[in-house]
Design a protein around this motif. Structure first.
Motif, PDB file in Angstrom:
ATOM      1  N   VAL A  11       6.987  -6.918 -36.593  1.00 27.55           N
ATOM      2  CA  VAL A  11       6.746  -8.293 -37.036  1.00 27.55           C
ATOM      3  C   VAL A  11       7.935  -9.185 -36.701  1.00 27.55           C
ATOM      4  CG1 VAL A  11       6.259  -9.782 -39.013  1.00 27.55           C
ATOM      5  CG2 VAL A  11       5.281  -7.479 -38.910  1.00 27.55           C
ATOM      6  N   SER A  12       9.114  -8.762 -37.102  1.00 26.79           N
ATOM      7  CA  SER A  12      10.295  -9.586 -36.879  1.00 26.79           C
ATOM      8  C   SER A  12      11.536  -8.785 -37.240  1.00 26.79           C
ATOM      9  CB  SER A  12      10.237 -10.856 -37.736  1.00 26.79           C
ATOM     10  OG  SER A  12      11.429 -11.605 -37.626  1.00 26.79           O
ATOM     11  N   GLN A  13      12.635  -9.165 -36.651  1.00 28.71           N
ATOM     12  CA  GLN A  13      13.910  -8.618 -37.092  1.00 28.71           C
ATOM     13  C   GLN A  13      14.295  -9.304 -38.394  1.00 28.71           C
ATOM     14  OE1 GLN A  13      17.013  -8.349 -34.126  1.00 28.71           O
ATOM     15  NE2 GLN A  13      18.605  -8.687 -35.644  1.00 28.71           N
ATOM     16  N   VAL A  14      14.733  -8.525 -39.357  1.00 27.34           N
ATOM     17  CA  VAL A  14      15.103  -9.072 -40.669  1.00 27.34           C
ATOM     18  C   VAL A  14      16.512  -8.609 -41.003  1.00 27.34           C
ATOM     19  CG1 VAL A  14      12.758  -9.285 -41.573  1.00 27.34           C
ATOM     20  CG2 VAL A  14      13.960  -7.103 -41.785  1.00 27.34           C
ATOM     21  N   MET A  15      17.132  -9.332 -41.911  1.00 33.55           N
ATOM     22  CA  MET A  15      18.494  -8.987 -42.298  1.00 33.55           C
ATOM     23  C   MET A  15      18.762  -9.423 -43.734  1.00 33.55           C
ATOM     24  SD  MET A  15      21.072 -11.858 -40.725  1.00 33.55           S
ATOM     25  CE  MET A  15      22.335 -11.294 -41.873  1.00 33.55           C
ATOM     26  N   GLY A  16      19.769  -8.832 -44.312  1.00 37.87           N
ATOM     27  CA  GLY A  16      20.250  -9.237 -45.621  1.00 37.87           C
ATOM     28  C   GLY A  16      21.758  -9.083 -45.633  1.00 37.87           C
ATOM     29  N   SER A  17      22.443  -9.984 -46.306  1.00 36.35           N
ATOM     30  CA  SER A  17      23.900  -9.930 -46.311  1.00 36.35           C
ATOM     31  C   SER A  17      24.433 -10.294 -47.686  1.00 36.35           C
ATOM     32  CB  SER A  17      24.488 -10.883 -45.262  1.00 36.35           C
ATOM     33  OG  SER A  17      24.164 -12.232 -45.572  1.00 36.35           O
ATOM     34  N   SER A  18      25.661  -9.884 -47.931  1.00 41.34           N
ATOM     35  CA  SER A  18      26.331 -10.214 -49.182  1.00 41.34           C
ATOM     36  C   SER A  18      27.831 -10.193 -48.948  1.00 41.34           C
ATOM     37  CB  SER A  18      25.967  -9.214 -50.283  1.00 41.34           C
ATOM     38  OG  SER A  18      26.730  -9.453 -51.462  1.00 41.34           O
ATOM     39  N   VAL A  19      28.504 -11.259 -49.349  1.00 37.45           N
ATOM     40  CA  VAL A  19      29.965 -11.320 -49.361  1.00 37.45           C
ATOM     41  C   VAL A  19      30.383 -11.288 -50.825  1.00 37.45           C
ATOM     42  CG1 VAL A  19      32.020 -12.611 -48.706  1.00 37.45           C
ATOM     43  CG2 VAL A  19      30.020 -12.626 -47.212  1.00 37.45           C
ATOM     44  N   TYR A  20      31.030 -10.215 -51.211  1.00 33.06           N
ATOM     45  CA  TYR A  20      31.292  -9.949 -52.630  1.00 33.06           C
ATOM     46  C   TYR A  20      32.782 -10.043 -52.917  1.00 33.06           C
ATOM     47  CZ  TYR A  20      29.783  -7.974 -57.101  1.00 33.06           C
ATOM     48  OH  TYR A  20      29.459  -7.791 -58.428  1.00 33.06           O
ATOM     49  N   HIS A  21      33.128 -10.800 -53.958  1.00 27.19           N
ATOM     50  CA  HIS A  21      34.532 -10.959 -54.338  1.00 27.19           C
ATOM     51  C   HIS A  21      34.990  -9.756 -55.154  1.00 27.19           C
ATOM     52  CE1 HIS A  21      37.954 -12.420 -56.832  1.00 27.19           C
ATOM     53  NE2 HIS A  21      38.285 -13.000 -55.698  1.00 27.19           N
ATOM     54  N   ALA A  65      22.641  -6.694 -50.186  1.00 34.27           N
ATOM     55  CA  ALA A  65      22.262  -6.820 -48.775  1.00 34.27           C
ATOM     56  C   ALA A  65      20.918  -6.143 -48.510  1.00 34.27           C
ATOM     57  CB  ALA A  65      23.345  -6.227 -47.880  1.00 34.27           C
ATOM     58  N   LEU A  66      20.727  -4.931 -49.028  1.00 31.83           N
ATOM     59  CA  LEU A  66      19.466  -4.227 -48.826  1.00 31.83           C
ATOM     60  C   LEU A  66      18.317  -4.923 -49.550  1.00 31.83           C
ATOM     61  CD1 LEU A  66      20.616  -0.495 -49.108  1.00 31.83           C
ATOM     62  CD2 LEU A  66      19.864  -1.696 -47.052  1.00 31.83           C
ATOM     63  N   SER A  67      18.605  -5.468 -50.735  1.00 30.13           N
ATOM     64  CA  SER A  67      17.565  -6.173 -51.479  1.00 30.13           C
ATOM     65  C   SER A  67      17.090  -7.412 -50.729  1.00 30.13           C
ATOM     66  CB  SER A  67      18.089  -6.568 -52.862  1.00 30.13           C
ATOM     67  OG  SER A  67      17.156  -7.373 -53.560  1.00 30.13           O
ATOM     68  N   ARG A  68      18.018  -8.169 -50.153  1.00 26.26           N
ATOM     69  CA  ARG A  68      17.635  -9.367 -49.410  1.00 26.26           C
ATOM     70  C   ARG A  68      16.918  -9.011 -48.113  1.00 26.26           C
ATOM     71  NH1 ARG A  68      23.349 -11.928 -51.219  1.00 26.26           N
ATOM     72  NH2 ARG A  68      22.580 -13.091 -53.029  1.00 26.26           N
ATOM     73  N   LEU A  69      17.327  -7.901 -47.485  1.00 31.48           N
ATOM     74  CA  LEU A  69      16.606  -7.407 -46.311  1.00 31.48           C
ATOM     75  C   LEU A  69      15.157  -7.103 -46.687  1.00 31.48           C
ATOM     76  CD1 LEU A  69      16.818  -6.033 -43.337  1.00 31.48           C
ATOM     77  CD2 LEU A  69      17.013  -3.931 -44.666  1.00 31.48           C
ATOM     78  N   GLN A  70      14.970  -6.439 -47.809  1.00 32.71           N
ATOM     79  CA  GLN A  70      13.625  -6.078 -48.263  1.00 32.71           C
ATOM     80  C   GLN A  70      12.807  -7.318 -48.614  1.00 32.71           C
ATOM     81  OE1 GLN A  70      13.255  -3.786 -52.008  1.00 32.71           O
ATOM     82  NE2 GLN A  70      12.166  -2.260 -50.785  1.00 32.71           N
ATOM     83  N   GLN A  71      13.455  -8.321 -49.213  1.00 34.11           N
ATOM     84  CA  GLN A  71      12.753  -9.559 -49.544  1.00 34.11           C
ATOM     85  C   GLN A  71      12.286 -10.283 -48.294  1.00 34.11           C
ATOM     86  OE1 GLN A  71      14.590 -12.029 -52.768  1.00 34.11           O
ATOM     87  NE2 GLN A  71      16.038 -10.334 -52.934  1.00 34.11           N
ATOM     88  N   VAL A  92      26.255  -6.302 -44.272  1.00 32.95           N
ATOM     89  CA  VAL A  92      25.151  -6.903 -43.532  1.00 32.95           C
ATOM     90  C   VAL A  92      24.182  -5.793 -43.157  1.00 32.95           C
ATOM     91  CG1 VAL A  92      24.441  -8.231 -41.515  1.00 32.95           C
ATOM     92  CG2 VAL A  92      26.627  -8.731 -42.626  1.00 32.95           C
ATOM     93  N   ALA A  93      22.936  -5.901 -43.611  1.00 31.69           N
ATOM     94  CA  ALA A  93      21.899  -4.921 -43.299  1.00 31.69           C
ATOM     95  C   ALA A  93      20.889  -5.554 -42.349  1.00 31.69           C
ATOM     96  CB  ALA A  93      21.193  -4.451 -44.570  1.00 31.69           C
TER      97      ALA A  93
END
Length: 215
Positions: A74-84, A118-124, A154-155
C-alpha cells in the motif's frame, strides 16, 4: 511580505489563524502519542483510492514474494520519536568504592519509550492507510547535536493488505525480510508482532582499576 509562512496541502498560502490551529492540533496529537491530522488525512486517501502507484522499501525479490503470498503493498510508512532523557545519577558508593553492575533506569526508560512510540506511530499510519500488516520493519536510532540529552528512534516499513477475507486490526508488525516471511508462511506460520526491550547498565570498576587507569 512575511519572512516565513505556511502553505496548505494545495500549495497555497494558508491563513495564519488556520495555520496556528493546524499546529496546535498536530502538537496535541503528538502529545497523545498519535500522528498529525494532516498525516491521517493523507493516509486515509490511500484507503479510499484504488491506486496503482505506491511507495515501498521492498527489494524486487521481496516484492515478488509478497505478491505470491497474497500481500498487496500500500505505502511505505514510518513512525518516529525524539525523547528527552532526564537526569541520571551515577550509581555506586561514595568515593568510587562501589562495585557491581547497576541499571541506569532513566536511560533504559528513554530508549524503551522512544521505541514504543515510534512503533506505535508506524502502526497508526498503517491503520489509517487501511493496511493489515507492515513488513520489513527496521528501526534506526541515534541522537542530534541540536537536541542534546535526547534519543531518537525511527521505524520504517511497508504497509500491505491481504487479498483474502481475513483482516487484522491493528495491523501486524513484522521485521522479517520478504524472503524470511515467505519461508515462514510456507511452513504454515504467521508473524504476530514485533517485541523488544532495552536495558542500559553501568559497570562499576574495581578499586585497582580506578586507582591505576590504563595509559
Amino acid at each position: 511580505m512575511p519572512f516565513s509562512h505556511r502553505r496548505g496541502p494545495d500549495g497555497t498560502q494558508q491563513d495564519p489563524a488556520a495555520a496556528e490551529a493546524d499546529l496546535q492540533a498536530s502538537l496535541a496529537a503528538l502529545a497523545r502519542g498519535g500522528i498529525p491530522p494532516r498525516a491521517e488525512q493523507r493516509l486515509s486517501e490511500l484507503r479510499q483510492d484504488d491506486r496503482t502507484l505506491f511507495t515501498s522499501d521492498l527489494s524486487v525479490n521481496e516484492f515478488a514474494l509478497m505478491t505470491r503470498t497474497g500481500l498487496q503493498p500500500v505505502s511505505q510508512v514510518m513512525g518516529s520519536s525524539v525523547y528527552h532523557v532526564g537526569w541520571q545519577g551515577m550509581p555506586g558508593s561514595f568515593f568510587g568504592m562501589g562495585r557491581g553492575a547497576y541499571e541506569l533506569e532513566v536511560l533504559s526508560e528513554a530508549w524503551n519509550s522512544a521505541r514504543s512510540l515510534a512503533l506505535s506511530r508506524l502502526q497508526q499510519e498503517a491503520r489509517f492507510a487501511g493496511a493489515d500488516a507492515v513488513v520489513g520493519v527496521h528501526i534506526q536510532w541515534g541522537a542530534h547535536d541540536f537536541a542534546p540529552n535526547t534519543v531518537e528512534m525511527v521505524a520504517v516499513g511497508t504497509a500491505v493488505r491481504t487479498s483474502g477475507t481475513e483482516r487484522t486490526d491493528p495491523p501486524v508488525l513484522c521485521d522479517l525480510s520478504g524472503q524470511d516471511l515467505w519461508n515462514l508462511v510456507q511452513a504454515g506460520y504467521r508473524p504476530v508482532g514485533v517485541v523488544g526491550t532495552a536495558a542500559v547498565f553501568y559497570v562499576v570498576p574495581h578499586w585497582p582499576t580506578q586507582a591505576h587507569p590504563a595509559n
